[in-house]
Design an enzyme around this catalytic site. Structure first.
Site, PDB file in Angstrom:
ATOM      1  N   LYS A 205       0.822  -1.210   0.000  1.00  0.00           N
ATOM      2  CA  LYS A 205       0.000   0.000   0.000  1.00  0.00           C
ATOM      3  C   LYS A 205       0.858   1.262   0.000  1.00  0.00           C
ATOM      4  O   LYS A 205       0.613   2.203   0.753  1.00  0.00           O
ATOM      5  CB  LYS A 205      -0.966  -0.006   1.179  1.00  0.00           C
ATOM      6  CG  LYS A 205      -1.905  -1.217   1.198  1.00  0.00           C
ATOM      7  CD  LYS A 205      -2.812  -1.200   2.416  1.00  0.00           C
ATOM      8  CE  LYS A 205      -3.759  -2.397   2.421  1.00  0.00           C
ATOM      9  NZ  LYS A 205      -3.057  -3.682   2.651  1.00  0.00           N
ATOM     10  N   VAL A 206       1.874   1.290  -0.857  1.00  0.00           N
ATOM     11  CA  VAL A 206       2.782   2.426  -0.887  1.00  0.00           C
ATOM     12  C   VAL A 206       2.062   3.655  -1.429  1.00  0.00           C
ATOM     13  O   VAL A 206       1.212   3.567  -2.310  1.00  0.00           O
ATOM     14  CB  VAL A 206       4.038   2.131  -1.735  1.00  0.00           C
ATOM     15  CG1 VAL A 206       4.847   1.023  -1.113  1.00  0.00           C
ATOM     16  CG2 VAL A 206       3.671   1.776  -3.167  1.00  0.00           C
TER      17      VAL A 206
END
Length: 289
Positions: A108-109
């Protein structure tokens, strides 16, 4: 089609993630196994909450899941152990590749575009630190901020799976908010992802952007329909609050690019390797068209 002004990406000569995924899904089914060596799962499997326990957990997963098309790894549950945890994740990824499985890094960058090159070096493709085939990304800073990550994905045949709609309840007030044209934030993001893929690779079946759609019906079906030529991960199989029929209803029959993730519905059968393998096979048969 939404117009979007992201720069053009050069697509490398290797097969795209979409091409690799659809071939594997046709052969092995569209099931993707979630991998989560959290404190709670290690305790349930009577393993120590340290890198040794996580390594034993991964070994059992690998022995049970030799025939899955993909695994989706919750990166923080490895990173919490520091460098040893990241080394374990790199080894786990390598062994998954030996079995022919793709690895999605659920990280979930989401960051400014000048940091995304570093994330690419960490997560995506051969030569990266972790060697993933795809990574999940948060577009809260704007889709343009993810562009450098997608550039790497296009060059190495990987994918960036944008969080279009997540399943956690806290996300609703943001992701279901209406924009100026009455589309929800999730709808607009889905349209932008589809438009970007079309602009980048108009003659290809898939672009380097994909999506994660964890909504309930009817929202899930609407969002998936907005994402042609995109690999779409649809989580929720095996959850007590989601009927299998509801999850599958979001994916039209014959759409071979959907990636169907299951975690607790399989992991609860562990730590016995045989029981895990049996559960995986049962779910593969359950989702076959």
């Amino acid at each position: 089609m939404t117009r979007i002004d992201l720069p053009r990406t050069d697509v490398g000569p290797c097969e795209s993630f979409g091409e690799r995924w659809t071939k594997l899904a046709a052969e092995r089914s569209a099931l993707c196994l979630g991998v989560a060596p959290s404190s709670s799962w290690l305790a349930r499997w009577d393993l120590t909450d340290d890198v040794r326990g996580a390594a034993a957990y991964c070994d059992r997963i690998l022995r049970a899941a030799t025939g899955v098309a993909a695994v989706k790894v919750q990166v923080p549950f490895f990173a919490r152990f520091g460098p040893e945890g990241l080394d374990l994740l790199a080894r786990f990824t390598e062994r998954c590749h030996e079995h022919g499985s793709l690895v999605v890094m659920d990280a979930k960058v989401g960051d400014a575009d000048d940091t995304m090159h570093a994330y690419a070096d960490l997560y995506l493709g051969p030569g990266s630190r972790l060697g993933g085939d795809a990574v999940t990304a948060n577009a809260y800073m704007g889709l343009r901020s993810i562009h450098p990550l997608a550039v790497r994905a296009g060059q190495v045949g990987a994918a960036v799976l944008v969080l279009v709609r997540t399943s956690n309840h806290a996300a609703e007030e943001v992701q279901q908010a209406s924009s100026t044209d009455d589309r929800t934030v999730a709808q607009r993001l889905a349209d932008d992802v589809a438009a970007w893929n079309h602009a980048q690779a108009p003659d290809a079946s898939w672009g380097p952007f994909g999506a994660v759609v964890g909504a309930r019906l009817p929202e899930s079906a609407d969002l998936v329909a907005r994402l042609p030529r995109c690999v779409v991960e649809v989580p929720g199989l095996g959850r007590p609050d989601r009927a299998t029929a509801e999850v599958l209803a979001a994916v039209p029959d014959g759409r071979g690019d959907a990636l169907l993730t299951i975690t607790s519905g399989v992991l609860r059968h562990g730590p016995d390797v045989g029981a895990l393998r049996t559960a995986l096979e049962a779910w593969r048969e359950r989702i076959r068209p």
